[in-house]
Design a protein around this motif. Sequence first.
Motif, PDB file in Angstrom:
ATOM      1  N   CYS A  35      -2.258  -3.882  -9.154  1.00  0.00           N
ATOM      2  CA  CYS A  35      -1.947  -2.909 -10.179  1.00  0.00           C
ATOM      3  C   CYS A  35      -0.302  -2.581 -10.005  1.00  0.00           C
ATOM      4  N   GLY A  36       0.148  -2.968  -9.012  1.00  0.00           N
ATOM      5  CA  GLY A  36       1.753  -2.728  -8.955  1.00  0.00           C
ATOM      6  C   GLY A  36       1.981  -1.115  -9.007  1.00  0.00           C
ATOM      7  N   THR A  37       2.786  -0.630  -9.913  1.00  0.00           N
ATOM      8  CA  THR A  37       2.886   0.629 -10.223  1.00  0.00           C
ATOM      9  C   THR A  37       1.973   1.467 -10.899  1.00  0.00           C
ATOM     10  N   SER A  58      -6.555  -7.121 -14.853  1.00  0.00           N
ATOM     11  CA  SER A  58      -5.394  -7.627 -14.324  1.00  0.00           C
ATOM     12  C   SER A  58      -4.520  -8.092 -15.037  1.00  0.00           C
ATOM     13  N   GLU A  59      -3.397  -7.646 -15.384  1.00  0.00           N
ATOM     14  CA  GLU A  59      -2.310  -7.906 -15.807  1.00  0.00           C
ATOM     15  C   GLU A  59      -1.219  -8.569 -14.997  1.00  0.00           C
ATOM     16  N   LEU A  60      -1.174  -9.985 -15.144  1.00  0.00           N
ATOM     17  CA  LEU A  60      -0.094 -10.523 -14.258  1.00  0.00           C
ATOM     18  C   LEU A  60       0.010 -10.284 -12.720  1.00  0.00           C
ATOM     19  N   GLY A  61      -1.361  -9.560 -12.209  1.00  0.00           N
ATOM     20  CA  GLY A  61      -1.350  -9.177 -10.870  1.00  0.00           C
ATOM     21  C   GLY A  61      -2.024 -10.031 -10.345  1.00  0.00           C
ATOM     22  N   ALA A  62      -3.487  -9.795  -9.721  1.00  0.00           N
ATOM     23  CA  ALA A  62      -4.205 -10.724  -9.177  1.00  0.00           C
ATOM     24  C   ALA A  62      -4.382 -11.911  -9.760  1.00  0.00           C
ATOM     25  N   ALA A  63      -4.468 -11.894 -11.012  1.00  0.00           N
ATOM     26  CA  ALA A  63      -4.508 -13.078 -11.995  1.00  0.00           C
ATOM     27  C   ALA A  63      -3.793 -14.008 -11.776  1.00  0.00           C
TER      28      ALA A  63
END
Length: 266
Positions: free
Chosen positions: A76-78, A138-143
């Motif tokens: 999730c980042g921020t 997931s948006e450019l996270g784990a994905a």
Amino acid sequence: MSAETAGHVGPDRDDASHVARNRDHWNTALAPVFGRLAPGQWSRPEPAWGHWSVPESELRLLPGDLGGRSAVELGCGTAYVSSWLARAGARPVGVDVSAAQFATARAMQARFGVGFPLVLADAERLPFPDAVFDFAVSELGAALWCDPYRWIAEAARVLAPGGRLSFLTMSPLFSMCVPDDGPAGPALTRPQFGPHRRDWGDSVEFALPHGAMLRLLRSCGLEVEDMVEVRAPERPARDYDYLPAAWARRWPGEEVWKVRKRGRGA
């Protein structure tokens, strides 16, 4: 037929060194950058996705019935995506390996008055029971940063029957066209058959060819509902040194997968 003959290579179960490398890279190099972006991302009136901030109204990663649904954001980042989920009435949990990113996420929660749990964990080894979430995203996270053979299996495990998974990641075509030291170009620089990871020295990213991705999703009990190849807008707000907008107008640099776990449920 072997995995290699079928056109993909599964994970090396003894090699999870990318987790620590990516954690260090995010804590030191990338967290400050995304910390500066966080207020703008948290304050968006509508979700917008990926490098080109494509509106949710175009990509539709989110189910239309989020009210009261349990959700988990993987990498999730921020946590701005989780904040969008919370505002839509969902009950999100943000998961990430970066403590530095979570420091920003907590500051944003306080600033915007939107609270939800943040769990410091690896998306390849989720600390949740089976079948507890209605939606995973997931948006450019784990994905992108996690081994797909691990994180997708974990996402499927924690989804309830009928639950949905949406993820945005870099396209396999981008992976084959971007060199080690420059922007994506019109020539293939890497083979499609071979390892599904890109080693950048201080970080590791992952990309699967479409056939391998389809087989993986099916093997995890997930049915594909849609796949969208993202095109850069004609007049993007910014450009990227590794992903030029002119290139991404001709070929997809990103793609969105929308899948559902087999069985009854949401």
